[in-house]
Motif scaffolding. Structure first.
Motif, PDB file in Angstrom:
ATOM      1  N   PHE A 129     -42.785 -74.516  43.856  1.00 32.73           N
ATOM      2  CA  PHE A 129     -42.394 -75.288  42.675  1.00 32.73           C
ATOM      3  C   PHE A 129     -40.905 -75.082  42.427  1.00 32.73           C
ATOM      4  CE2 PHE A 129     -46.868 -74.223  42.115  1.00 32.73           C
ATOM      5  CZ  PHE A 129     -47.431 -75.443  41.780  1.00 32.73           C
ATOM      6  N   ASP A 130     -40.288 -76.085  41.859  1.00 35.78           N
ATOM      7  CA  ASP A 130     -38.862 -75.989  41.552  1.00 35.78           C
ATOM      8  C   ASP A 130     -38.561 -76.990  40.443  1.00 35.78           C
ATOM      9  OD1 ASP A 130     -36.220 -75.264  41.621  1.00 35.78           O
ATOM     10  OD2 ASP A 130     -35.985 -75.524  43.789  1.00 35.78           O
ATOM     11  N   SER A 131     -37.326 -76.969  39.966  1.00 36.82           N
ATOM     12  CA  SER A 131     -36.889 -77.937  38.964  1.00 36.82           C
ATOM     13  C   SER A 131     -35.974 -78.955  39.627  1.00 36.82           C
ATOM     14  CB  SER A 131     -36.172 -77.230  37.811  1.00 36.82           C
ATOM     15  OG  SER A 131     -35.095 -76.446  38.320  1.00 36.82           O
ATOM     16  N   TRP A 132     -35.713 -80.050  38.942  1.00 36.12           N
ATOM     17  CA  TRP A 132     -34.803 -81.112  39.425  1.00 36.12           C
ATOM     18  C   TRP A 132     -33.500 -80.935  38.666  1.00 36.12           C
ATOM     19  CZ3 TRP A 132     -35.280 -83.649  43.687  1.00 36.12           C
ATOM     20  CH2 TRP A 132     -34.588 -84.835  43.915  1.00 36.12           C
ATOM     21  N   ARG A 133     -32.460 -80.506  39.376  1.00 35.80           N
ATOM     22  CA  ARG A 133     -31.235 -80.051  38.732  1.00 35.80           C
ATOM     23  C   ARG A 133     -30.186 -81.148  38.652  1.00 35.80           C
ATOM     24  NH1 ARG A 133     -32.934 -76.257  42.423  1.00 35.80           N
ATOM     25  NH2 ARG A 133     -33.631 -74.270  41.554  1.00 35.80           N
ATOM     26  N   ALA A 134     -29.101 -80.823  37.960  1.00 38.61           N
ATOM     27  CA  ALA A 134     -28.001 -81.777  37.807  1.00 38.61           C
ATOM     28  C   ALA A 134     -27.436 -82.192  39.154  1.00 38.61           C
ATOM     29  CB  ALA A 134     -26.902 -81.171  36.932  1.00 38.61           C
ATOM     30  N   GLU A 135     -27.291 -81.252  40.086  1.00 42.49           N
ATOM     31  CA  GLU A 135     -26.731 -81.591  41.400  1.00 42.49           C
ATOM     32  C   GLU A 135     -27.640 -82.522  42.194  1.00 42.49           C
ATOM     33  OE1 GLU A 135     -28.088 -77.173  41.658  1.00 42.49           O
ATOM     34  OE2 GLU A 135     -27.166 -78.527  40.191  1.00 42.49           O
ATOM     35  N   ASP A 136     -28.942 -82.482  41.911  1.00 39.62           N
ATOM     36  CA  ASP A 136     -29.867 -83.400  42.577  1.00 39.62           C
ATOM     37  C   ASP A 136     -29.675 -84.833  42.090  1.00 39.62           C
ATOM     38  OD1 ASP A 136     -31.231 -81.365  44.070  1.00 39.62           O
ATOM     39  OD2 ASP A 136     -32.241 -80.788  42.216  1.00 39.62           O
ATOM     40  N   ARG A 137     -29.074 -84.987  40.919  1.00 41.28           N
ATOM     41  CA  ARG A 137     -28.892 -86.317  40.332  1.00 41.28           C
ATOM     42  C   ARG A 137     -27.538 -86.935  40.689  1.00 41.28           C
ATOM     43  NH1 ARG A 137     -31.450 -83.419  35.796  1.00 41.28           N
ATOM     44  NH2 ARG A 137     -33.537 -84.305  35.479  1.00 41.28           N
TER      45      ARG A 137
END
Length: 768
Positions: A129-137
């Motif tokens: 599991f992980d989060s969707w971060r600013a750099e992914d956007r």
């Protein structure tokens, strides 16, 4: 002697495809340890995001890494998990309620303790599991270039295109309220079924807020369209006589920077022009690019017309959708294209559209299909129209210093991938070939050896971009002349003078009817011309049929084949299926016959076709004979699934004793055995695995040995799990050509026509 193309007739029966048994996902060696690792992974994500990102509701956006091939929809079996998107083959994004997180944590505790749990197959397919971060956007151009102005820059913001209309409305309301609070002006909006975008003016601080807003999928710089590299003017003193356009001529529509409609070579063919940029401007072409594209779209080859005379056989239409001066950043080009296509299609029934540019800020990175490409894919299916687009160009500063020595190897770099909209799977994408080898200096001073061309004639243009598209789909499909580059040894620089493509100039009033420019933008309209010309001979042809007949007549240029050798991946990435041979494209001949057919196939079914090849094709001395097959279809698409195409069609050509043997192979799931039998016994240009990844699939088989064969084509359909309309038959077109390349006395057409007529009569009698 020219003949009209014949029909290819489908055989009965139509059989259901037997689905292979799913072997299941590999299980971890220690299921208890796997449960503990997942539980720790989930706990880290929750702890790191104690304050959920702002969005239209309270749910978290959870990134779940899964084994490749796992269907993210299966995770919705856990109450409170909702699939948002699949951003890679092993990455799923879901909205998760707190209750769902608690349930997942509880089941992981059970898995860690007992090694088994309810719906454990789902948990065992999860890697973490992980989060969707600013750099992914952050989009590629934003990462590489940053904001042009830290206090006031324009960005394109893509939101998650949620399927639920209620949630989509709630998300839009909340996002616009967020923008008002943050004082970010909205310049434009775009709302399509699988595409939701805003064009905003932001500061660096506001950008940070956007990148941390849960419902934002991607933020990137606005479109920067690349039209060419250099321009060299050619003087022409005498105007060739222009013949009138024939009555009932099909139309070709150029969507570009406008048109110099008074050009003496274009004016007689112009049907209508319109402006969709919304600046109150006229449709005049101040840039010159649209006029160059239009000349090639109308005539195909200006150099041939300069020799043989100008005879327009198409009606020319032009929509101004881009101004090429930066001022149109405040409006989405996707909207202008949508409006232009609908206008020219509804008003004039235009079917072929040339959109000859690419967005330099959207280099394909292997992720989801971006805005303009998706728009073209959707319009292609909704309206049954055909778009022809270029791969995009490399600029001079993109090329390595040792490009002359490293050509063509440097072209295969990931940074040189396709530009949006070249990734559109339902459109035709065109790459560039070099036509000329002598630059301006080499022609002026032939005794000097100061310059060397990077490419030789019919080799890939040194600036053409490369595929593939999503999921490995072959792109470009075709190549045409786009220009060349030369290296100047003394000046240590590169030049394109007199190495581009000659076309009509918007500066004709200054006495220059033609100019020269390099770029794949000028390769695309040459293919668009062929596509529209097909409609002169097949006026009711669908876009699928046009694509299929072009594909069946494509061949790899010999020079490119020799240059790239055994590197099949490079051939497909640079040249696709090759260059279209127009000799028998529009009409068949005694020794070159084309058969065309259209049908629609139900999900999980096979269609069978026997190729009615006469004995004369097989008998006689050892010689080269070719059979080419092309399949084209136009599926529904969805940007939030790695399986972007809703429907996947494919074809195999097999050799068998009779139809019953073929149906037996495919109904008992022995497809691989049948495929290997045919593809291993002869030389095939593109394997079934490679071609099946796209919506235009082509292959050519070469036969040399004598001896009668019975060949069958099998078309198969299977659907993505997310597709909502599996009960709807999927239309497709099939084109088959066969040529006897060494028998000048071949008289195949009459024999094939007779066999086709006999098959049709037999079918009528059988139906009684």
């Amino acid at each position: 002697m020219p003949y009209e193309h014949l029909r290819v007739i489908r055989d009965e029966p139509v059989n259901r495809r037997k689905k292979p048994r799913f072997p299941g996902f590999p299980k971890p060696a220690d299921t208890r340890q796997h449960g503990r690792a997942l539980q720790a992974s989930l706990a880290r994500v929750v702890a790191a995001t104690e304050e959920p990102e702002p969005g239209f509701d309270e749910r978290r956006l959870l990134r779940i890494n899964v084994v490749e091939g796992f269907r993210p929809e299966d995770l919705e079996a856990i109450p409170g998990l909702t699939v948002v998107s699949q951003e890679g083959r092993d990455v799923a994004l879901l909205f998760s309620s707190e209750a769902a997180l608690a349930l997942v944590d509880q089941r992981l505790s059970t898995l860690a303790r007992d090694g088994t749990v309810t719906r454990g197959d789902l948990l065992l397919a999860i890697r973490g599991f992980d989060s969707w971060r600013a750099e992914d956007r952050m989009g590629t151009a934003l990462v590489q270039l940053g904001l042009s102005e830290p206090h006031e820059s324009i960005v394109d913001v893509e939101l998650w295109p949620l399927d639920s209309s209620r949630e989509r409305v709630a998300m839009l309301v909340a996002f616009e309220a967020f923008l008002t609070l943050q004082r970010m002006p909205i310049l434009d909006r775009l709302n399509q079924p699988s595409l939701l975008m805003f064009k905003l003016r932001v500061s660096a601080q506001q950008l940070t807020a956007l990148l941390n807003y849960r419902d934002v999928r991607l933020v990137d710089l606005p479109a920067q369209f690349g039209f060419g590299i250099d321009v060299f003017q050619v003087d022409v003193n005498e105007l060739p006589a222009v013949q009138p356009v024939p009555e009932g001529a099909p139309g070709i529509c150029v969507l570009d920077t406008g048109l110099a409609a008074a050009h003496p070579l274009l004016g007689p063919a112009v049907g209508d022009t319109a402006n969709f940029v919304e600046r109150g401007e006229a449709t005049v072409d101040t840039d010159g690019h649209g006029t160059r594209v239009a000349g090639l779209a109308l005539y195909g080859s200006i150099t041939e017309c300069m020799r043989d005379g100008f005879q327009p056989t198409l009606r020319l239409f032009a929509g101004k959708v881009f101004g090429n001066d930066g001022r149109d950043q405040t409006r989405f080009v996707e909207k202008a294209v949508d409006e232009a296509v609908r206008y020219f299609h509804e008003t004039y029934r235009c079917k072929v559209f040339c959109l000859a540019y690419g967005d330099r800020n959207k280099i394909y990175d292997g992720r989801h299909i971006r805005g303009l490409a998706y728009t073209l894919d959707r319009l292609s299916r909704d309206l049954d129209v055909l778009f022809v687009v270029p791969t995009g160009n490399l600029l001079d500063h993109d090329l390595p210093d040792d490009a002359l020595e490293d050509y063509p190897g440097y072209l295969m770099q990931a940074a040189y991938r396709l530009l949006d909209p070249a990734t559109a799977v339902n459109a035709i994408t065109v790459g560039g070939l070099a036509e000329f080898e002598q630059d301006h200096d080499a022609q002026r001073y032939p005794e000097r050896l100061e310059t060397s061309p990077l490419a030789r004639r019919n080799q890939p243009s040194p600036f053409t971009r490369v595929g593939p598209s999503i999921a490995g789909a072959i792109k470009p499909e075709f190549v045409a002349y786009g220009g060349n580059m030369a290296h100047h040894h003394l000046r240590r620089r590169r030049t394109t003078q007199r190495l581009g493509v000659i076309s009509t100039s918007s500066r004709f009033a200054e006495g220059r009817l033609f100019d020269d420019a390099p770029g794949t933008s000028f390769a695309a309209p040459q293919v668009a011309n062929l596509a529209a010309t097909v409609l002169r001979y097949l006026p009711h042809a669908s876009a699928n049929t046009i694509r299929a007949v072009l594909g069946a007549h494509s061949r790899m240029p010999g020079e490119a084949d020799t240059l790239l050798g055994e590197n099949d991946a490079a051939k497909l990435a640079l040249c696709g299926y090759g260059r279209i041979d127009s000799r028998h494209l529009f009409e068949s001949a005694d020794g070159a016959v084309t058969l065309l057919g259209e049908d629609a196939i139900a999900t999980d079914h096979h269609h069978f076709y026997e190729l009615l090849l006469p004995d004369d094709f097989w008998h006689g001395r050892r010689r080269t004979r070719e059979v080419s097959v092309a399949l084209a279809y136009c599926p529904d698409v969805k940007t939030t699934r790695i399986g972007y195409r809703a429907v996947k069609l494919s074809f195999n050509m097999v050799e068998a004793d009779n139809l019953e043997q073929v149906t037996g192979w495919f109904n008992s799931n022995r497809v691989e055995a049948a495929r290997k039998l045919q593809e291993a016994s002869t030389r095939v240009t593109v394997t079934a695995t490679a071609r099946s990844k796209g919506t235009l699939q082509c292959a050519t088989w070469t036969f040399k040995a004598s001896g009668t064969r019975r060949l069958f084509i099998v078309v198969t359909r299977k659907d993505e799990i997310w597709y909502l309309h599996p009960e709807v038959p999927e239309p497709y077109a099939l084109a088959v050509t066969f040529r006897d390349l060494e028998n000048l006395e071949a008289n195949l057409y009459v024999q094939v026509r007779q066999r086709v007529q006999q098959r049709e009569q037999a079918r009528i009698r059988a139906r009684g």
